[in-house]
Design an enzyme around this catalytic site. Structure first.
Site, mmCIF file in Angstrom:
data_model
loop_
_atom_site.group_PDB
_atom_site.id
_atom_site.type_symbol
_atom_site.label_atom_id
_atom_site.label_comp_id
_atom_site.label_asym_id
_atom_site.label_seq_id
_atom_site.Cartn_x
_atom_site.Cartn_y
_atom_site.Cartn_z
ATOM 1 N N LYS A 152 -53.237 41.185 18.299
ATOM 2 C CA LYS A 152 -54.555 40.732 17.822
ATOM 3 C C LYS A 152 -54.977 39.590 18.760
ATOM 4 O O LYS A 152 -54.544 38.461 18.605
ATOM 5 C CB LYS A 152 -54.433 40.230 16.375
ATOM 6 C CG LYS A 152 -55.715 40.291 15.547
ATOM 7 C CD LYS A 152 -56.907 39.542 16.102
ATOM 8 C CE LYS A 152 -56.839 38.043 15.844
ATOM 9 N NZ LYS A 152 -57.952 37.328 16.560
ATOM 10 N N GLU A 161 -46.241 29.007 19.414
ATOM 11 C CA GLU A 161 -46.561 28.188 20.599
ATOM 12 C C GLU A 161 -47.865 27.486 20.275
ATOM 13 O O GLU A 161 -48.911 28.122 20.237
ATOM 14 C CB GLU A 161 -46.742 29.074 21.840
ATOM 15 C CG GLU A 161 -45.542 29.904 22.208
ATOM 16 C CD GLU A 161 -44.383 29.078 22.732
ATOM 17 O OE1 GLU A 161 -44.577 27.903 23.097
ATOM 18 O OE2 GLU A 161 -43.265 29.608 22.760
ATOM 19 N N GLU A 188 -55.264 16.671 20.234
ATOM 20 C CA GLU A 188 -55.525 17.569 21.351
ATOM 21 C C GLU A 188 -57.032 17.795 21.467
ATOM 22 O O GLU A 188 -57.667 18.253 20.528
ATOM 23 C CB GLU A 188 -54.819 18.900 21.101
ATOM 24 C CG GLU A 188 -54.946 19.832 22.262
ATOM 25 C CD GLU A 188 -54.172 21.118 22.049
ATOM 26 O OE1 GLU A 188 -54.411 21.783 21.017
ATOM 27 O OE2 GLU A 188 -53.349 21.456 22.903
HETATM 28 P P1 NAD Z 1 -56.615 29.296 17.043
HETATM 29 O O1 NAD Z 1 -55.398 28.820 16.350
HETATM 30 O O2 NAD Z 1 -57.909 29.070 16.402
HETATM 31 O O3 NAD Z 1 -56.532 30.868 17.332
HETATM 32 C C1 NAD Z 1 -55.443 31.483 17.941
HETATM 33 C C2 NAD Z 1 -55.351 32.913 17.468
HETATM 34 O O4 NAD Z 1 -55.053 32.927 16.082
HETATM 35 C C3 NAD Z 1 -56.630 33.728 17.634
HETATM 36 O O5 NAD Z 1 -56.315 35.056 17.951
HETATM 37 C C4 NAD Z 1 -57.238 33.650 16.240
HETATM 38 O O6 NAD Z 1 -58.095 34.729 15.956
HETATM 39 C C5 NAD Z 1 -56.003 33.712 15.380
HETATM 40 N N1 NAD Z 1 -56.165 33.158 14.027
HETATM 41 C C6 NAD Z 1 -57.066 32.247 13.595
HETATM 42 N N2 NAD Z 1 -56.919 32.040 12.279
HETATM 43 C C7 NAD Z 1 -55.889 32.822 11.861
HETATM 44 C C8 NAD Z 1 -55.237 33.040 10.603
HETATM 45 N N3 NAD Z 1 -55.624 32.386 9.513
HETATM 46 N N4 NAD Z 1 -54.204 33.898 10.566
HETATM 47 C C9 NAD Z 1 -53.775 34.542 11.674
HETATM 48 N N5 NAD Z 1 -54.366 34.396 12.880
HETATM 49 C C10 NAD Z 1 -55.403 33.544 12.975
HETATM 50 O O7 NAD Z 1 -56.515 28.642 18.478
HETATM 51 P P2 NAD Z 1 -57.564 28.745 19.647
HETATM 52 O O8 NAD Z 1 -58.653 27.768 19.416
HETATM 53 O O9 NAD Z 1 -57.922 30.149 19.864
HETATM 54 O O10 NAD Z 1 -56.628 28.275 20.883
HETATM 55 C C11 NAD Z 1 -56.487 26.945 21.237
HETATM 56 C C12 NAD Z 1 -55.171 26.389 20.729
HETATM 57 O O11 NAD Z 1 -54.056 27.150 21.224
HETATM 58 C C13 NAD Z 1 -54.918 25.001 21.230
HETATM 59 O O12 NAD Z 1 -54.484 24.175 20.175
HETATM 60 C C14 NAD Z 1 -53.814 25.165 22.253
HETATM 61 O O13 NAD Z 1 -53.026 24.048 22.487
HETATM 62 C C15 NAD Z 1 -53.046 26.283 21.699
HETATM 63 N N6 NAD Z 1 -52.261 26.929 22.753
HETATM 64 C C16 NAD Z 1 -50.908 26.775 22.776
HETATM 65 C C17 NAD Z 1 -50.154 27.355 23.767
HETATM 66 C C18 NAD Z 1 -48.668 27.202 23.814
HETATM 67 O O14 NAD Z 1 -48.024 27.991 24.473
HETATM 68 N N7 NAD Z 1 -48.091 26.244 23.145
HETATM 69 C C19 NAD Z 1 -50.768 28.112 24.735
HETATM 70 C C20 NAD Z 1 -52.140 28.247 24.701
HETATM 71 C C21 NAD Z 1 -52.873 27.659 23.684
#
Ligand code: NAD
Length: 475
Positions: free
Chosen positions: A173, A248, A382
């Site tokens: 997803k 992550e 962040e």
């Molecule tokens: P997000 O948490 O909003 O979304 C990430 C994913 O989760 C998307 O596919 C989203 O659709 C899904 N998602 C959202 N709500 C959900 C739920 N309730 N249940 C299941 N899935 C759900 O994050 P974002 O804004 O897309 O990405 C940015 C964040 O990702 C930042 O905080 C960044 O630091 C983190 N990040 C971490 C790493 C790592 O390896 N540690 C790498 C890249 C990004």
């Protein structure tokens, strides 16, 4: 006249099939603010069809030999190699990444990681003798892979390739903002000839498709990359179902320059590190820690380095910094900068004012802030944008305290007169990765967080082991 494609299908059970849910998601180009395409907003029906297909495939896929999986993964790697230009163009369009960076990192890194798993799979000991036992490493089951938009293909490959190598079927997803490169990846998986159900793609929102996938009883492992807030929810849901979970999450990594280090180089590398990908990098060194005697020198060097980053059209090879991914991120980043200035931070470069040139697109000013106190929001949370804060420290113990003084622990940098001094300091940091004197990113080294930055590790052998479970036979 409509200019964009309206995709109505999901990749489930080895074929593109019409979505069983209603609704669609518009994918925008963040530089032009124009719609690029629409994709289905999958929900419970698509998730259930995908998980069911994965479950049906699970036994057969787990029973394949290492050689069979290697042959398919080699074809997939070759497909990723052949599609480098298309991958680059897709990520430039849907993420707004500058084309040079997109080619090198967004297209190049997934190829490196996919290649690394060919060797790792060829060499992995799936069977080991321990005393009177033979221990088998077996696939951990059906994997739900949920990925963010910031490194949209890398994060897909870092989960899907090791899961498939381990013998696990996958339901992916991807993030709402970047589903097009995920669809391209699904096409490459299909062309490689994987058996039906081994890989499935469901596009949709996190709140609907992501939540349905995390809660689905047919899923054994949830591998999630995204924000810490959503990661917590995912872990709670997965915990209720006793699913294995790998997270992550976010970061607020520190780059510490010790006295005796090459300060100019350390600061220049830090500015490049934070502004790359418009600051949308979880492992970015968003806090620069400098000895108070060198503070003003570091601030002046950062100002000079920041001036070289002028927001521009991501399709122009000269552009070093493109837009943020969407309007929400734009407002969020500007809000953080405005908040920091109101709290007393000193503006060194950039600022919260809107970018006027380019006239369209979700651009922010690449920003450097000084006189930031460690407890300010800008030093703790962040931002996920091109914003660097510079903090002074008194002595080494104080630098360790500041570096460790956030909820996160994903990455970091240490610069010293010699690498032994840098390594000794790095061992005191509560973080998963530290680059010494600009040490290069290693795609074979475990990547993941301490504290609120996550659970588990991706990449290399450690990333493969996330998708294995162990069975011991006693003789
Ligand atoms: P997000 O948490 O909003 O979304 C990430 C994913 O989760 C998307 O596919 C989203 O659709 C899904 N998602 C959202 N709500 C959900 C739920 N309730 N249940 C299941 N899935 C759900 O994050 P974002 O804004 O897309 O990405 C940015 C964040 O990702 C930042 O905080 C960044 O630091 C983190 N990040 C971490 C790493 C790592 O390896 N540690 C790498 C890249 C990004």
């Amino acid at each position: 006249m409509q200019q964009y494609a309206e995709y109505g299908d999901q990749y489930i059970d080895g074929a593109w099939r019409p979505s069983g849910d209603t609704g669609s998601i518009a994918v925008l180009n963040p530089a032009t603010e124009q719609v690029l395409a629409t994709v289905p907003a999958g929900g419970a029906a698509d998730v259930d069809a995908a998980v069911s297909a994965a479950r049906r495939a699970a036994r057969g896929w787990a029973a394949t030999t290492r050689e069979e999986r290697l042959a398919l993964l080699t074809r997939l790697r070759d497909g990723i190699a052949a599609a480098q230009e298309e991958i680059t163009a897709t990520v430039v369009a849907e993420l707004g990444a500058p084309v040079g960076f997109a080619a090198a990192v967004h297209a190049g890194l997934p190829l490196t990681v996919a290649t690394s798993y060919l060797t790792l799979l060829a060499e992995h000991p799936f069977e080991e003798r321990i005393g009177n036992s033979v221990v088998f490493a077996e696939p951990a089951g059906v994997v739900a892979a949920i990925t963010p938009w910031n490194y949209p293909l890398h994060q897909v490959v870092a989960k899907v390739v090791p899961a498939l190598a381990a013998g696990c079927p996958v339901v992916l997803k991807p993030a709402e903002d970047t589903p097009l490169v995920a669809r391209l990846f699904a096409r490459l998986v299909h062309e490689a000839g994987f058996p039906a159900g081994a890989f499935n793609l469901v596009t949709g929102t996190g709140a609907v498709a992501g939540a349905a996938l995390t809660a689905h009883p047919g899923v054994d492992v949830v591998s999630f990359t995204g924000s810490t807030a959503v990661g917590r929810q995912v872990a709670e849901t997965a915990g209720r179902g006793l699913k294995r979970v790998a997270l992550e999450l976010g970061g607020k990594s520190a780059n510490v320059v010790l006295p005796g280090a090459d300060l100019t180089r350390a600061v220049n590398v830090n500015v490049a590190n934070v502004f790359a990908n418009s600051g949308q990098t979880c492992s970015a060194w968003t806090r620069l820690l400098v000895h108070r005697d060198q503070y003003e020198e570091a601030v002046a060097t950062a100002a000079k380095a920041a001036a070289k980053y002028v927001p521009g059209d991501p399709t122009d090879p000269q552009t070093r910094i493109g837009p943020l991914v969407n309007a929400r991120q734009l407002e969020r980043v500007r809000g953080y900068v405005a908040g920091a200035l109101a709290a007393g931070a000193r503006l060194v470069a950039g600022g919260a004012e809107p970018v006027t040139e380019p006239a369209t697109g979700y651009y922010v000013q690449p920003t450097v802030l000084a006189d930031v106190a460690p407890d300010m929001t800008i030093a703790q949370e962040e931002v996920f944008g091109p914003v660097l804060v510079i903090l002074p420290y008194r002595d080494e113990d104080h630098a360790v305290e500041l570096a460790n003084g956030t909820a996160y622990g994903l990455a970091g940098g240490v610069w010293a007169a010699d690498t032994d001094t840098a390594a000794a300091f790095a061992r005191r940091l509560d973080t998963g990765q530290v680059d010494l004197n600009g040490g290069r990113f290693n795609p074979l080294a475990p990547f993941g967080g301490y504290k609120s930055s996550g659970l588990g590790r991706e990449l290399g052998r450690h990333g493969l082991e996330e998708f294995l479970q162990y069975k011991s036979l006693q003789y």
